[in-house]
Design a protein around this motif. Structure first.
Motif, PDB file in Angstrom:
ATOM      1  N   SER A 108      -2.894   3.565  11.732  1.00 26.52           N
ATOM      2  CA  SER A 108      -3.451   2.203  11.718  1.00 26.52           C
ATOM      3  C   SER A 108      -4.904   2.283  12.160  1.00 26.52           C
ATOM      4  O   SER A 108      -5.225   2.954  13.149  1.00 26.52           O
ATOM      5  N   PHE A 109      -5.759   1.624  11.402  1.00 24.74           N
ATOM      6  CA  PHE A 109      -7.198   1.683  11.655  1.00 24.74           C
ATOM      7  C   PHE A 109      -7.711   0.339  12.158  1.00 24.74           C
ATOM      8  O   PHE A 109      -7.256  -0.714  11.697  1.00 24.74           O
ATOM      9  N   HIS A 110      -8.658   0.396  13.065  1.00 20.93           N
ATOM     10  CA  HIS A 110      -9.346  -0.832  13.454  1.00 20.93           C
ATOM     11  C   HIS A 110     -10.248  -1.276  12.302  1.00 20.93           C
ATOM     12  O   HIS A 110     -10.759  -0.452  11.533  1.00 20.93           O
ATOM     13  N   ASP A 111     -10.442  -2.562  12.227  1.00 16.93           N
ATOM     14  CA  ASP A 111     -11.319  -3.126  11.195  1.00 16.93           C
ATOM     15  C   ASP A 111     -12.757  -2.648  11.443  1.00 16.93           C
ATOM     16  O   ASP A 111     -13.342  -2.946  12.487  1.00 16.93           O
ATOM     17  N   ARG A 112     -13.297  -1.899  10.495  1.00 15.81           N
ATOM     18  CA  ARG A 112     -14.644  -1.351  10.691  1.00 15.81           C
ATOM     19  C   ARG A 112     -15.706  -2.453  10.794  1.00 15.81           C
ATOM     20  O   ARG A 112     -16.751  -2.263  11.397  1.00 15.81           O
ATOM     21  N   ARG A 113     -15.423  -3.619  10.232  1.00 15.06           N
ATOM     22  CA  ARG A 113     -16.398  -4.720  10.282  1.00 15.06           C
ATOM     23  C   ARG A 113     -16.479  -5.313  11.696  1.00 15.06           C
ATOM     24  O   ARG A 113     -17.565  -5.611  12.188  1.00 15.06           O
ATOM     25  N   THR A 114     -15.325  -5.487  12.353  1.00 15.85           N
ATOM     26  CA  THR A 114     -15.371  -6.002  13.729  1.00 15.85           C
ATOM     27  C   THR A 114     -15.987  -4.958  14.664  1.00 15.85           C
ATOM     28  O   THR A 114     -16.687  -5.313  15.611  1.00 15.85           O
ATOM     29  N   SER A 115     -15.720  -3.670  14.377  1.00 11.46           N
ATOM     30  CA  SER A 115     -16.334  -2.622  15.209  1.00 11.46           C
ATOM     31  C   SER A 115     -17.852  -2.652  15.053  1.00 11.46           C
ATOM     32  O   SER A 115     -18.601  -2.470  16.025  1.00 11.46           O
ATOM     33  N   TYR A 116     -18.303  -2.851  13.843  1.00 10.95           N
ATOM     34  CA  TYR A 116     -19.742  -2.919  13.580  1.00 10.95           C
ATOM     35  C   TYR A 116     -20.365  -4.097  14.334  1.00 10.95           C
ATOM     36  O   TYR A 116     -21.396  -3.946  15.023  1.00 10.95           O
ATOM     37  N   LEU A 117     -19.740  -5.242  14.231  1.00  6.24           N
ATOM     38  CA  LEU A 117     -20.255  -6.437  14.911  1.00  6.24           C
ATOM     39  C   LEU A 117     -20.214  -6.272  16.434  1.00  6.24           C
ATOM     40  O   LEU A 117     -21.151  -6.656  17.150  1.00  6.24           O
ATOM     41  N   GLU A 118     -19.133  -5.679  16.914  1.00  7.32           N
ATOM     42  CA  GLU A 118     -19.030  -5.381  18.348  1.00  7.32           C
ATOM     43  C   GLU A 118     -20.180  -4.484  18.780  1.00  7.32           C
ATOM     44  O   GLU A 118     -20.767  -4.671  19.852  1.00  7.32           O
ATOM     45  N   GLY A 119     -20.525  -3.509  17.917  1.00  8.41           N
ATOM     46  CA  GLY A 119     -21.623  -2.603  18.243  1.00  8.41           C
ATOM     47  C   GLY A 119     -22.965  -3.298  18.297  1.00  8.41           C
ATOM     48  O   GLY A 119     -23.809  -2.984  19.152  1.00  8.41           O
ATOM     49  N   TRP A 167      -9.156 -11.947  15.837  1.00 11.95           N
ATOM     50  CA  TRP A 167      -7.900 -12.123  15.104  1.00 11.95           C
ATOM     51  C   TRP A 167      -8.202 -11.955  13.614  1.00 11.95           C
ATOM     52  O   TRP A 167      -8.994 -12.708  13.044  1.00 11.95           O
ATOM     53  N   SER A 168      -7.543 -11.012  12.985  1.00  9.13           N
ATOM     54  CA  SER A 168      -7.885 -10.672  11.604  1.00  9.13           C
ATOM     55  C   SER A 168      -7.747 -11.867  10.662  1.00  9.13           C
ATOM     56  O   SER A 168      -8.523 -12.011   9.712  1.00  9.13           O
ATOM     57  N   GLU A 169      -6.780 -12.756  10.930  1.00  4.30           N
ATOM     58  CA  GLU A 169      -6.579 -13.885  10.018  1.00  4.30           C
ATOM     59  C   GLU A 169      -7.705 -14.919  10.097  1.00  4.30           C
ATOM     60  O   GLU A 169      -7.815 -15.778   9.220  1.00  4.30           O
ATOM     61  N   TYR A 170      -8.511 -14.840  11.144  1.00  2.00           N
ATOM     62  CA  TYR A 170      -9.600 -15.809  11.269  1.00  2.00           C
ATOM     63  C   TYR A 170     -10.989 -15.179  11.181  1.00  2.00           C
ATOM     64  O   TYR A 170     -11.993 -15.888  11.091  1.00  2.00           O
ATOM     65  N   PHE A 171     -11.053 -13.858  11.233  1.00  2.00           N
ATOM     66  CA  PHE A 171     -12.358 -13.200  11.201  1.00  2.00           C
ATOM     67  C   PHE A 171     -13.000 -13.377   9.828  1.00  2.00           C
ATOM     68  O   PHE A 171     -12.387 -13.091   8.799  1.00  2.00           O
TER      69      PHE A 171
END
Length: 619
Positions: free
Chosen positions: A486-497, A523-527
């Motif tokens: 299972s992978f973390h969403d790379r887009r949220t990781s980017y934004l977190e960065g 939350w993936s359903e709302y991101f």
């Protein structure tokens, strides 16, 4: 308001127990008799916020140990929010059902960078201006604490005050000062509060940037305001408040169990770990204190499980007698003990056997990287042999499934490191099948590395989304049967960065993203990444400036004024050692690594569980 909620509103939402309050052990103090009234706000849904140990500590501390009052408020789920906006119901607390606007202090716990849009949404629901400059003496002081505020600058325009460090060490002192500052103009009140160590008031500082975007200067506007803000540290956890009667919800929450915080801080020195640096040094609770806390929590809650909480619970020097004591005292009553993710070098067959006497909870190991070379770069001082020994111990003891944590996108990562992750998982599965009567289940969680402020990797660039996508596809193609990735969403990781190493120029982006509808971004359903991209473009802010650069050592950072006790020179040396593939030993076993924390904060490693060898090696 309470009557309206129970009569007309709660039957129309999915989980009404999120909004009813009145849980077992709830404290409702007399509003008129209380000193400062503070609302503790968690910018996520009730189930997540009620699982937060820090919130439980502050709730009990203020309500039991002071004349002040603290009530709770959580982010309403979108179904509830829609009704609240339609019915013009302001954000309210769960104890008195008063509007948040009635409180003197509104304190947010920031555990995750992307929760900031929920903060703005909650302020809006409360009828409180979102920008600090638009709030006056009649509005609550909006404050924040938690790990995210060790770089508070991206959020500086939204908050009046940040509290840096251990909240229970400073909160009562802060509320006392709020009470004695009543009637002052806002700027004068902020100046008085900023005199407290660990308190940062952004409005009292001027910030300038160079034409190339780098921080040029960060200076206080007034002579009496400190140039640097030093974090607050609880020196002796045995003397610090911890709740014996935590709240017991009427609905299932994320972590629904008694919790023992066995220690705070970590001495391992993993170079990617933000918490491991900013919460130094290690401070342990004594066995006697933990046994007492376990007894009182179980008596007062009826929980059937105890969880050990810390950054690395198996490093607690009294882990063996603690576990044996808990299992011995409560095992026959059906009360289990659960452990968080574990370092593989601290795991043992004895511990495995001890924990599984009552029930087999999920066992999670954290090797982090697929090869020894990369584990040395990140200073994760564990070997593959230690990992496989731990796995063998677990399967011999009867576990049928294991979860392993890895990261991708680490500095110095090569294709062979990704291959190494797959090879480790195959070896783990082989061992499991060897000792189990039925096929075992192996799950791997692969997070994307995000460089954080105050860590040795704060100078490093972050992988692009395209690079992370390529690595995720590489691993997926090599996945084997009964190994789940299972992978973390790379887009949220980017934004977190972007936010984690950001500055004040991100505030308009955050505000615009919220205006476009961003909330519950974790939350993936709302991101909604498109909204964020639009917000960056319309604000003319280039996110790659914050994530894509290899930063020179001489660059001034927006968070440099936060004094965490660990020196920037030490972080730089650690980064250079990473480049050379050199490791730094655990200071508890090998002596002082000269990070600076003990001298700067006038503290020392506080080992109470039994192993005192390390203290003798301290210089």
């Amino acid at each position: 308001m309470k009557d309206q909620l129970f009569r007309d509103i709660l039957s129309r939402v999915a989980k009404p127990a999120r909004y009813t309050g009145s849980e077992l052990n709830m404290i409702k103090k007399d509003w008129e008799q209380a000193g400062v009234k503070m609302a503790f706000a968690f910018p996520d849904v009730y189930e997540v916020g009620m699982s937060h140990v820090g919130g439980k500590i502050l709730y009990g501390l203020v309500n039991e140990k002071s004349r002040h009052l603290l009530e709770r408020v959580f982010a309403p789920w979108p179904d509830m929010e829609a009704i609240m906006r339609a019915e013009q119901i302001p954000l309210f607390s769960l104890e008195s059902f008063r509007p948040v606007l009635d409180f003197e202090v509104l304190g947010f716990s920031l555990q995750y960078e992307l929760s900031i849009t929920n903060v703005l949404n909650m302020l809006d629901l409360a009828g409180i201006p979102l920008w600090s400059r638009e709030r006056n003496e009649a509005h609550p002081l909006v404050i924040a604490g938690g790990p995210v505020v060790f770089n508070p600058e991206p959020f500086a325009d939204f908050f009046d005050i940040f509290i840096i460090g251990d909240g229970e060490e400073v909160l009562l002192e802060f509320l006392d000062k709020v009470e004695t500052s009543r009637g002052l103009e806002k700027v004068e009140k902020l100046k008085r509060l900023a005199a407290i160590e660990g308190v940062y008031a952004p409005a009292l500082y001027n910030v300038e940037y160079r034409e190339d975007g780098i921080l040029k200067s960060f200076e206080p506007r007034f002579a009496e305001v400190p140039a640097r803000v030093r974090k607050r540290v609880v020196k002796d956890l045995d003397q610090a408040y911890y709740p014996d009667k935590p709240l017991v919800p009427y609905m299932e929450i994320t972590h629904d169990r008694a919790v023992l915080e066995v220690m705070r801080g970590c001495q391992r020195g993993c170079r990617f770990c933000h918490a491991g640096i900013v919460y130094r040094p290690v401070r342990e609770r004594s066995l006697e204190t933990l046994e007492s806390q376990a007894r009182h929590q179980l008596q007062n809650t009826g929980y059937e499980e105890i969880s050990l909480a810390s950054l690395s619970s198996l490093d607690y020097s009294g882990i063996d007698p603690l576990l044996k004591g808990l299992v011995g005292n409560y095992g026959e009553k059906g009360i289990g003990v659960s452990l968080p993710s574990l370092r593989v070098d601290a795991f043992s067959i004895d511990l495995a056997n001890e924990v599984q006497k009552v029930r087999k909870t999920t066992l999670t190991l954290a090797p982090e990287a697929g090869t020894q070379r990369l584990r040395d770069i990140i200073n994760k001082n564990v070997s593959e042999e230690q990992l496989l020994d731990a796995v063998e111990a677990a399967f011999k003891s009867g576990w049928l499934s294991l979860k392993l944590y890895f990261m991708i996108g680490l500095p110095g990562e090569r294709e062979e490191d990704l291959e190494g992750i797959i090879e480790i998982l195959q070896k783990v599965k082989y061992i499991g099948d060897k000792y189990s009567r039925r096929p075992v289940e192996i799950r791997a969680s692969l997070a994307s590395f995000v460089p954080k402020a105050h860590t040795p990797f704060q100078w490093r660039p972050q992988n692009t989304m395209a690079e992370l996508d390529s690595k995720q596809q590489f691993l997926s193609r090599r996945r084997r049967k009964r190994i789940k990735l299972s992978f973390h969403d790379r887009r949220t990781s980017y934004l977190e960065g972007v936010i984690a190493r950001g500055d004040r120029r991100l505030a308009p982006v955050i505000y615009l993203a919220w205006q476009k509808g961003c909330k519950f971004d974790g939350w993936s359903e709302y991101f909604n990444f498109d909204n964020w991209q639009d917000a960056f473009r319309e604000s003319e802010v280039e996110p790659e400036f914050y994530t894509g650069r290899q930063r020179p050592y001489e660059e001034s950072f927006p968070w440099d004024f936060i004094d965490i006790g660990v020196s920037k020179e030490f972080l730089q040396e650690e980064d250079q050692k990473a480049e050379e593939g050199l490791t730094t030993a655990d200071c508890r076993q090998e002596g002082c690594s000269d990070c600076g924390i003990c001298l700067a904060m006038e503290v020392s490693l506080n080992i109470k569980g039994g192993n005192v060898d390390a203290l003798e090696k301290q210089i």
